[in-house]
Design an enzyme around this catalytic site. Sequence first.
Site, PDB file in Angstrom:
ATOM      1  N   LEU A 166       0.850  -1.187   0.000  1.00 36.36           N
ATOM      2  CA  LEU A 166       0.000   0.000   0.000  1.00 36.36           C
ATOM      3  C   LEU A 166       0.884   1.236   0.000  1.00 36.36           C
ATOM      4  CD1 LEU A 166      -1.371  -2.336   1.919  1.00 36.36           C
ATOM      5  CD2 LEU A 166      -3.019  -0.548   2.430  1.00 36.36           C
ATOM      6  N   GLY A 220       1.318   4.144   4.621  1.00 32.99           N
ATOM      7  CA  GLY A 220       2.167   3.285   3.815  1.00 32.99           C
ATOM      8  C   GLY A 220       2.487   1.966   4.498  1.00 32.99           C
ATOM      9  N   SER A 221       2.219   0.834   3.866  1.00 35.26           N
ATOM     10  CA  SER A 221       2.341  -0.419   4.600  1.00 35.26           C
ATOM     11  C   SER A 221       2.181  -1.607   3.656  1.00 35.26           C
ATOM     12  CB  SER A 221       1.288  -0.472   5.709  1.00 35.26           C
ATOM     13  OG  SER A 221       0.017  -0.134   5.168  1.00 35.26           O
ATOM     14  N   ARG A 222       1.878  -2.779   4.238  1.00 31.48           N
ATOM     15  CA  ARG A 222       1.723  -3.999   3.459  1.00 31.48           C
ATOM     16  C   ARG A 222       0.767  -4.932   4.193  1.00 31.48           C
ATOM     17  NH1 ARG A 222       6.871  -8.092   2.454  1.00 31.48           N
ATOM     18  NH2 ARG A 222       5.683 -10.035   2.697  1.00 31.48           N
TER      19      ARG A 222
END
Length: 418
Positions: free
Chosen positions: A299, A385-387
């Site tokens: 993301l 912001g990430s996963r």
Amino acid sequence: MSYSAVPGVPGPRRPVGLGDRAARVLTAELARDNTAKHALLVAAVPGSTVLRAAVQALLPGDTLTVVPAEADQLPQVQAEVTGHGRWASDRVRVIDSLPAADAADIMVVASPLTGSAEDARAALDGFAKHLTEGGVVSVAVPALPGSSEGAVAELDRQAALFGAGSDLVLRNAPPVRVHKLRFTAAAPERAERLGPVFRPSSVPLTRGMHLDSNGVAAAAIALGLAAATRLARPRSRLWLLPALAAAPAAAFFRDPQRDVPDEDPDAVVAASDGRVLAVERLRDERLGATDYLRIAVFLSILDVHINRSPVAGRVVDHFVTDGGFAAAMKPQAEHNVAAYTVLDTVRGRVVVAQRTGMIARRIVHRVPVGALLARGERFGLIRFGSRTDVYLPADAAAALVGPGDRVVGGASVIARWR
């Protein structure tokens, strides 16, 4: 002389009103169950918004039993039910006391619990006797500090043991917290018949776009900082910086409505928006000696960061692993701080990992162990912001996406059960 029709729930000395929003949260479990069921509404008072919401949530195969808060209120409550028309009268029965009620799949307490911890405990013990296996009770308590501390503390304790969800409703006078308690475990199959639950943490802006409550807070902080800067330095334009940041900060927490592909029972949907990083078969030591099909999605800061359940199931575990904060698109992110949500489903065990990134440092998780999640239902978010990684039983599912594909949380089909 009147007396309480619900043992353990005396008429409150200072009634706490429940508005339309609180009533919708209280009856959310009734509204999202798409199969025929029996519901029980207790402690109803004349003019109750909760009674109206419960009647409106009924489906053609449902039945509802209503118990007034006090026995002498029965004629008034019965008249309100009749006022909803023949359709409601055929499905709703009003009785004078809780002991005469049949066991229910869903129980809603129409009046907030107040008073001592002993009163609240006695009421909950009585409610549990009237629930079917896996049934849930929805109950509110005042949320303001110092209001009915005994009942509030007891509900917090019960939620830690039996909680299936908790929502703070600020748009109520006074604010209340709604607890959903499940005293016996529900079968994972039950989640298959549920739709996504209504959550007050998702604030509607338009019909198709909501804003997570974190966005409201972020915008308020930015505007408050702008106001403080303007007061402190009236001749400076520094106040424009936080003022202009308010809209982007709120936009990061946008929460659009999504159409979940309900017509395909074998579909597994994306847990988040973003770009697929990897699709691989592996074993993760954090999840035991089981082969999983893992679909990892990155993301960016521009993506919607609301996380959704890829399948319907029951939350059986939630744990957080320590680690670093590498950029989420890099392989090192495998060892970042992450929160794992483990679901039991009719197809096997499914896991969703919310991983932090270089900028993302905060994971929000909103469903306790024991909660039932519908496919596509919101359950948390990651900030900035990430996963997200979705783990599926390797021999039971086939991936439909590959690295580089763009997916939409709750709507894109990323895999299908074999």
